[in-house]
Design a protein around this motif. Structure first.
Motif, PDB file in Angstrom:
ATOM      1  N   GLY A  59       0.793  -1.230   0.000  1.00 31.02           N
ATOM      2  CA  GLY A  59       0.000   0.000   0.000  1.00 31.02           C
ATOM      3  C   GLY A  59       0.822   1.275   0.000  1.00 31.02           C
ATOM      4  N   ALA A  60       2.147   1.166  -0.083  1.00 29.47           N
ATOM      5  CA  ALA A  60       2.966   2.384  -0.104  1.00 29.47           C
ATOM      6  C   ALA A  60       2.694   3.164  -1.387  1.00 29.47           C
ATOM      7  N   VAL A  61       2.582   4.493  -1.274  1.00 31.89           N
ATOM      8  CA  VAL A  61       2.288   5.339  -2.442  1.00 31.89           C
ATOM      9  C   VAL A  61       3.406   6.318  -2.757  1.00 31.89           C
ATOM     10  N   GLN A  62       4.173   6.687  -1.750  1.00 31.42           N
ATOM     11  CA  GLN A  62       5.279   7.616  -1.989  1.00 31.42           C
ATOM     12  C   GLN A  62       6.569   6.820  -1.998  1.00 31.42           C
ATOM     13  N   CYS A  63       7.365   7.061  -3.012  1.00 33.99           N
ATOM     14  CA  CYS A  63       8.665   6.405  -3.083  1.00 33.99           C
ATOM     15  C   CYS A  63       9.733   7.486  -3.134  1.00 33.99           C
ATOM     16  N   GLY A  64      10.582   7.509  -2.126  1.00 31.94           N
ATOM     17  CA  GLY A  64      11.703   8.444  -2.109  1.00 31.94           C
ATOM     18  C   GLY A  64      12.957   7.722  -2.562  1.00 31.94           C
ATOM     19  N   LEU A  65      13.688   8.324  -3.489  1.00 30.69           N
ATOM     20  CA  LEU A  65      14.946   7.739  -3.958  1.00 30.69           C
ATOM     21  C   LEU A  65      16.049   8.646  -3.463  1.00 30.69           C
ATOM     22  N   SER A  66      16.813   8.109  -2.522  1.00 27.89           N
ATOM     23  CA  SER A  66      17.708   8.957  -1.767  1.00 27.89           C
ATOM     24  C   SER A  66      19.060   8.293  -1.633  1.00 27.89           C
ATOM     25  N   GLY A  67      19.873   8.802  -0.703  1.00 30.75           N
ATOM     26  CA  GLY A  67      21.208   8.232  -0.519  1.00 30.75           C
ATOM     27  C   GLY A  67      21.842   8.748   0.747  1.00 30.75           C
ATOM     28  N   GLY A  68      23.128   9.109   0.695  1.00 30.33           N
ATOM     29  CA  GLY A  68      24.025   9.304  -0.421  1.00 30.33           C
ATOM     30  C   GLY A  68      23.397  10.052  -1.598  1.00 30.33           C
ATOM     31  N   GLU A  69      24.103   9.952  -2.702  1.00 33.74           N
ATOM     32  CA  GLU A  69      23.626  10.604  -3.924  1.00 33.74           C
ATOM     33  C   GLU A  69      23.082   9.532  -4.863  1.00 33.74           C
ATOM     34  N   PRO A  70      21.733   9.457  -5.002  1.00 34.57           N
ATOM     35  CA  PRO A  70      21.138   8.380  -5.800  1.00 34.57           C
ATOM     36  C   PRO A  70      21.547   8.420  -7.275  1.00 34.57           C
ATOM     37  N   LEU A  71      21.961   9.610  -7.771  1.00 38.15           N
ATOM     38  CA  LEU A  71      22.366   9.685  -9.182  1.00 38.15           C
ATOM     39  C   LEU A  71      23.653   8.903  -9.453  1.00 38.15           C
ATOM     40  N   LEU A  72      24.343   8.489  -8.391  1.00 36.06           N
ATOM     41  CA  LEU A  72      25.536   7.671  -8.598  1.00 36.06           C
ATOM     42  C   LEU A  72      25.183   6.235  -9.003  1.00 36.06           C
ATOM     43  N   TYR A  88       3.636   4.456  -7.831  1.00 39.84           N
ATOM     44  CA  TYR A  88       4.198   5.337  -6.796  1.00 39.84           C
ATOM     45  C   TYR A  88       4.279   6.768  -7.325  1.00 39.84           C
ATOM     46  N   TYR A  89       4.210   7.712  -6.419  1.00 41.56           N
ATOM     47  CA  TYR A  89       4.653   9.079  -6.711  1.00 41.56           C
ATOM     48  C   TYR A  89       6.150   9.057  -6.422  1.00 41.56           C
ATOM     49  N   THR A  90       6.952   9.369  -7.441  1.00 40.98           N
ATOM     50  CA  THR A  90       8.393   9.150  -7.320  1.00 40.98           C
ATOM     51  C   THR A  90       9.131  10.453  -7.030  1.00 40.98           C
ATOM     52  N   ASN A  91       9.893  10.448  -5.970  1.00 36.60           N
ATOM     53  CA  ASN A  91      10.612  11.633  -5.498  1.00 36.60           C
ATOM     54  C   ASN A  91      12.114  11.366  -5.531  1.00 36.60           C
ATOM     55  N   LEU A  92      12.847  12.198  -6.230  1.00 36.47           N
ATOM     56  CA  LEU A  92      14.309  12.081  -6.243  1.00 36.47           C
ATOM     57  C   LEU A  92      14.884  13.105  -5.274  1.00 36.47           C
ATOM     58  N   ALA A 110      11.433   8.287 -17.866  1.00 35.99           N
ATOM     59  CA  ALA A 110      11.151   7.132 -17.010  1.00 35.99           C
ATOM     60  C   ALA A 110       9.949   7.384 -16.094  1.00 35.99           C
ATOM     61  N   GLY A 111       9.520   8.651 -15.990  1.00 34.03           N
ATOM     62  CA  GLY A 111       8.312   8.952 -15.227  1.00 34.03           C
ATOM     63  C   GLY A 111       8.540   9.603 -13.871  1.00 34.03           C
ATOM     64  N   LEU A 112       9.739  10.100 -13.635  1.00 33.73           N
ATOM     65  CA  LEU A 112      10.004  10.751 -12.345  1.00 33.73           C
ATOM     66  C   LEU A 112       9.036  11.912 -12.117  1.00 33.73           C
ATOM     67  N   ASP A 113       8.440  11.966 -10.907  1.00 35.16           N
ATOM     68  CA  ASP A 113       7.406  12.962 -10.618  1.00 35.16           C
ATOM     69  C   ASP A 113       7.933  14.254 -10.019  1.00 35.16           C
ATOM     70  N   HIS A 114       9.012  14.178  -9.275  1.00 32.74           N
ATOM     71  CA  HIS A 114       9.412  15.362  -8.493  1.00 32.74           C
ATOM     72  C   HIS A 114      10.883  15.274  -8.089  1.00 32.74           C
ATOM     73  N   VAL A 115      11.509  16.437  -7.977  1.00 30.23           N
ATOM     74  CA  VAL A 115      12.901  16.482  -7.529  1.00 30.23           C
ATOM     75  C   VAL A 115      13.025  17.387  -6.310  1.00 30.23           C
ATOM     76  N   GLN A 116      13.671  16.845  -5.292  1.00 29.45           N
ATOM     77  CA  GLN A 116      14.036  17.676  -4.143  1.00 29.45           C
ATOM     78  C   GLN A 116      15.531  17.942  -4.238  1.00 29.45           C
ATOM     79  N   LEU A 117      15.866  19.231  -4.346  1.00 32.36           N
ATOM     80  CA  LEU A 117      17.264  19.634  -4.503  1.00 32.36           C
ATOM     81  C   LEU A 117      17.756  20.254  -3.197  1.00 32.36           C
ATOM     82  N   SER A 118      18.900  19.792  -2.739  1.00 30.88           N
ATOM     83  CA  SER A 118      19.442  20.361  -1.508  1.00 30.88           C
ATOM     84  C   SER A 118      20.386  21.513  -1.820  1.00 30.88           C
TER      85      SER A 118
END
Lengths: 380, 91
Positions: A59-72, A88-92, A110-118
């Motif tokens: 039932g998870a709906v939000q997927c966060g792709l994180s790290g470290g730096e996930p782009l690696l 999923y709603y996909t968050n990088l 690929a369908g990425l929904d959103h980017v969080q930039l630090s």
């Protein structure tokens, strides 16, 4: 299954996939474990795709792709595509390093929904100093790339003593760069931030001023840009409902496949956390001791067990209880009712009386591989 | 954005996604790092907001689907509220 709570356990909503601990930045407040460099091998692509499917079935709906730096991870596009396909709603969550226009286009496809930039600060000097990199201009370019792809952008800035006085300019910069959401996250003191706590804790006056400036921006921006100001619990005397309740919404899967109820729970002693290589997320979520131990209120001791606020804050943060009171099952010491509250007040008092900047007196410890290995007693 | 009228053609706002969630037994609205669970009527209105249909057409469709009458005021009020929250947008 542990029957400590009478409330039925609902589905997880958030799956945070920490794809790697590798990171080009070396931020002094990073919440990755201090021993990140001594962690076992990363999950492979197939493992992650299985974890995504199992999470979605739960039932998870939000997927966060994180790290470290996930782009690696060079399989990031494959992981995003499967996450998006599953619904999923996909968050990088990224530092921006590696988000070239080409890679952004591939992630969009690929369908990425959103980017969080630090960002670390509104000034090049502090941004580059705190992250130990030259990334300030790069982050500006990446913000443009994100907007060009039409993604909503969250700008995340971890706030502390060394950048809190720039908050007006930080918000101004985020607005100029087109962020729809601005997350001003007061540092939470775990891992590397705990090591550097004395240099990072702001004064009460700094906080008061920052909140007033934030409120003024909120009034000016209205609904156009949302600003979240993550409250600093050390100064408030009230614990936060950590991860909205242990095992109530969040699953974090670390690079090696360990499943955790929060990003930092692996530090807790006496609690074995399951690995997604060995068990399904369903077993992990509903049946594992790691997820059941601090669910609900049944595990509480005094002063929590008879406290009128126990459902509101669920005793606060277990990692903070362990770090400060050396027992993960006691009240979070940021709570004014905790018998260990004096040591939190003492840390805040030191922040009040310290003459900034203290950086010279005690050097900041950067999140680096050699430092990580040194701290676990392994040769770098 | 101006207040919605019967001629407005609302669509789900940029950065939001509407979907049916079996685990929640309701429509949800997803956005960066968050989720709103919609009640039955909100879900029924929002799933008709495709940018092609006008509010007037949505009202007619809802009144037929639920054998109801006089929904215009409720639908307009919901669309206005959802517009304020950026869940919906229109020209």
């Amino acid at each position: 299954m542990n029957a400590q709570s009478t409330t039925p356990v609902g589905p997880p909503l958030w799956l945070l996939a920490e794809l790697t601990y590798r990171c080009p930045l070396h931020c002094v407040f990073c919440y990755n474990p201090v021993d990140f460099a001594a962690q076992p091998a990363e999950l492979d692509t197939e493992d992650w795709l299985r974890v995504l499917r199992q999470g979605r079935e739960l039932g998870a709906v939000q997927c966060g792709l994180s790290g470290g730096e996930p782009l690696l991870r060079d399989d990031l596009e494959v992981i995003v595509a499967e996450a998006r396909r599953l619904g999923y709603y996909t968050n990088l969550l990224t530092s921006g390093v590696g988000l070239t226009p080409q890679r952004a286009a591939a992630l969009k496809a690929a369908g990425l929904d959103h980017v969080q930039l630090s960002f670390q600060d509104s000034t090049r000097e502090v941004n580059d100093f705190l992250s130990h990199t030259k990334t300030f201009e790069l982050k500006h370019r990446v913000a443009k790339t994100i907007k060009e792809q039409g993604w909503p952008m969250v700008m995340n800035v971890v706030i502390h003593r060394l950048n809190i006085d720039h908050i007006d300019r930080i918000i101004g910069m985020a607005v100029e760069l087109g962020a729809e959401y601005i997350e001003l996250a007061n540092t939470q003191y775990y891992s590397w931030a705990f090591i550097n706590r004395d240099q990072l804790l702001p004064t009460r006056e700094q906080l008061r001023r920052a909140e007033a400036i934030t409120d003024a921006w909120r009034a000016r921006l209205g609904e156009r840009t949302r600003i979240f100001f993550v409250a600093p619990d050390y100064h408030e005397g009230t614990p936060k409902k950590c991860v909205n309740g242990w095992g109530s919404m969040f699953i974090t899967v670390t690079p090696d496949g360990t499943a955790l109820p929060c990003h930092t729970a692996k530090m807790l002693p006496g609690l074995a956390f399951p690995n997604v290589r060995d068990q399904s997320l369903r077993e992990i979520w509903f049946e594992s001791e790691g997820f059941n131990r601090y669910r609900g209120t049944g595990w509480m001791k005094e002063p929590c067990s008879s406290c009128e606020h126990k459902e509101r804050d669920l005793g606060g943060c277990r990692c903070q209880a362990y770090l400060i009171a050396h027992d993960p099952a006691v009240a979070d010491p940021v709570c004014s009712k905790s018998p260990h509250h004096a040591s939190v007040l003492e840390a805040v008092r030191r922040a009040e009386t310290a003459t900034a900047p203290q950086v010279v007196a005690q050097p900041l410890v950067f999140r680096e591989r050699t430092e990580s290995l040194r701290r676990v007693g392994q040769p770098g | 954005m101006t207040a919605p009228s019967l001629e407005s053609r609302p669509h789900v706002g940029a950065g939001f996604r509407l979907q049916w969630e079996p685990a929640q037994d309701c429509h949800v609205l997803l956005y960066p790092e968050g989720m709103v669970k919609l009640n039955g009527s909100a879900g029924e209105i929002m799933k008709r907001c495709d940018g092609a249909r006008s509010v007037a057409a949505i009202v007619v469709d809802l009144e037929q689907a639920f054998a109801a009458q006089g929904l215009e005021g409720d639908v307009l009020a919901f669309v206005a509220m959802a517009g304020d929250k950026r869940w919906l947008a229109w020209e």
